[in-house]
Write a protein that holds these residues in place. Structure first.
Motif, mmCIF file in Angstrom:
data_model
loop_
_atom_site.group_PDB
_atom_site.id
_atom_site.type_symbol
_atom_site.label_atom_id
_atom_site.label_comp_id
_atom_site.label_asym_id
_atom_site.label_seq_id
_atom_site.Cartn_x
_atom_site.Cartn_y
_atom_site.Cartn_z
ATOM 1 N N THR A 287 3.296 -2.641 -2.173
ATOM 2 C CA THR A 287 2.367 -3.558 -1.496
ATOM 3 C C THR A 287 0.979 -2.941 -1.400
ATOM 4 O O THR A 287 -0.026 -3.599 -1.692
ATOM 5 N N PHE A 288 0.916 -1.677 -0.981
ATOM 6 C CA PHE A 288 -0.377 -0.987 -0.950
ATOM 7 C C PHE A 288 -1.010 -0.974 -2.332
ATOM 8 O O PHE A 288 -2.208 -1.231 -2.488
ATOM 9 N N GLY A 289 -0.217 -0.638 -3.352
ATOM 10 C CA GLY A 289 -0.752 -0.544 -4.709
ATOM 11 C C GLY A 289 -1.263 -1.867 -5.225
ATOM 12 O O GLY A 289 -2.354 -1.943 -5.810
ATOM 13 N N CYS A 290 -0.489 -2.931 -5.028
ATOM 14 C CA CYS A 290 -0.910 -4.260 -5.487
ATOM 15 C C CYS A 290 -2.175 -4.716 -4.768
ATOM 16 O O CYS A 290 -3.079 -5.299 -5.386
ATOM 17 N N PHE A 291 -2.238 -4.445 -3.471
ATOM 18 C CA PHE A 291 -3.404 -4.851 -2.688
ATOM 19 C C PHE A 291 -4.648 -4.103 -3.152
ATOM 20 O O PHE A 291 -5.713 -4.706 -3.351
ATOM 21 N N HIS B 26 -2.242 4.731 2.112
ATOM 22 C CA HIS B 26 -2.945 4.113 3.244
ATOM 23 C C HIS B 26 -4.333 4.719 3.403
ATOM 24 O O HIS B 26 -5.339 4.002 3.519
ATOM 25 N N ILE B 27 -4.397 6.030 3.400
ATOM 26 C CA ILE B 27 -5.679 6.728 3.566
ATOM 27 C C ILE B 27 -6.615 6.413 2.415
ATOM 28 O O ILE B 27 -7.810 6.162 2.614
ATOM 29 N N ARG B 28 -6.075 6.405 1.195
ATOM 30 C CA ARG B 28 -6.914 6.135 0.031
ATOM 31 C C ARG B 28 -7.529 4.742 0.089
ATOM 32 O O ARG B 28 -8.717 4.552 -0.195
ATOM 33 N N LEU B 29 -6.727 3.760 0.486
ATOM 34 C CA LEU B 29 -7.250 2.401 0.576
ATOM 35 C C LEU B 29 -8.285 2.288 1.686
ATOM 36 O O LEU B 29 -9.341 1.674 1.508
#
Length: 201
Positions: free
Chosen positions: A186-190, A22-25
């Protein structure tokens, strides 16, 4: 709300399991970048639409939400579509936008919950982004930024409703792990999709 949240073990798992992603994105999203102008915002929303639309269609097709969860009222892609119209795209242009084909698997109820956690959680951050886009670009719910305030004054209540729904599911340890893995996916794909669309910083 925090007291209630602590009563949901899977929420603790989700927060711990996705915090780094989350933070990385968030650090790569350009909402607070000096380079963000209206054109860049439009490209960003096109990329968001290209991810949300197929993912929400997959959620609908999966039929993995229970009868007491109103998924249709929580879909974001229709609002993104309206925003893109307001930002100058025609219906034909929106229809031709690239869409993401590398999506998290939704093959059981726990994976559905993990995906929903990411999509619903994003609405909370939208409140901060809404104010920033209104101040910087003059964009609001009427001219291209409705997605950032999709639930309006009901944002907090709808998040609490989702947490209550999450907490009402009977999940064993393995299923809780599947929820977290789906959220991480989901985070990774996004992130990979946004990177491929060259809208991250």
């Amino acid at each position: 709300m925090q007291a209630k949240a602590r009563e949901v073990p899977v929420l603790q798992d989700l927060r711990a399991g996705t915090a780094e992603l989350h933070i990385r994105l968030e650090r790569q999203l350009p909402f607070f970048s000096d380079l963000l102008d209206t054109n860049a915002f439009q490209r960003l929303m096109q990329a968001y639409y290209g991810f949300y639309m197929p993912l929400e269609n997959a959620l609908l097709a999966s039929d993995m939400t229970s009868a007491d969860f109103d998924l249709v009222s929580r879909l974001k892609a229709p609002t993104l579509c309206k925003d893109l119209h307001a930002l100058g795209l025609s219906a034909e242009a929106i229809e031709c936008l690239p869409i993401c084909h590398s999506l998290p698997a939704i093959n059981c109820r726990p994976t559905c919950l993990g995906v929903l956690y990411v999509l619903e959680g994003a609405t909370l951050g939208g409140q901060i982004l809404r104010r920033e886009m209104a101040s910087r670009l003059g964009l609001n719910a009427d001219n291209g930024a409705a997605f950032l305030d999709i639930y309006g004054a009901d944002t907090g209540r709808r998040w609490r409703d989702f947490i209550a729904y999450l907490g009402s599911r009977s999940l064993d340890t393995g299923e809780r792990g599947a929820v977290v893995m789906a959220a991480r996916a989901t985070f990774g794909c996004f992130e990979r999709w946004l990177e491929s669309r060259e809208v991250l910083i």
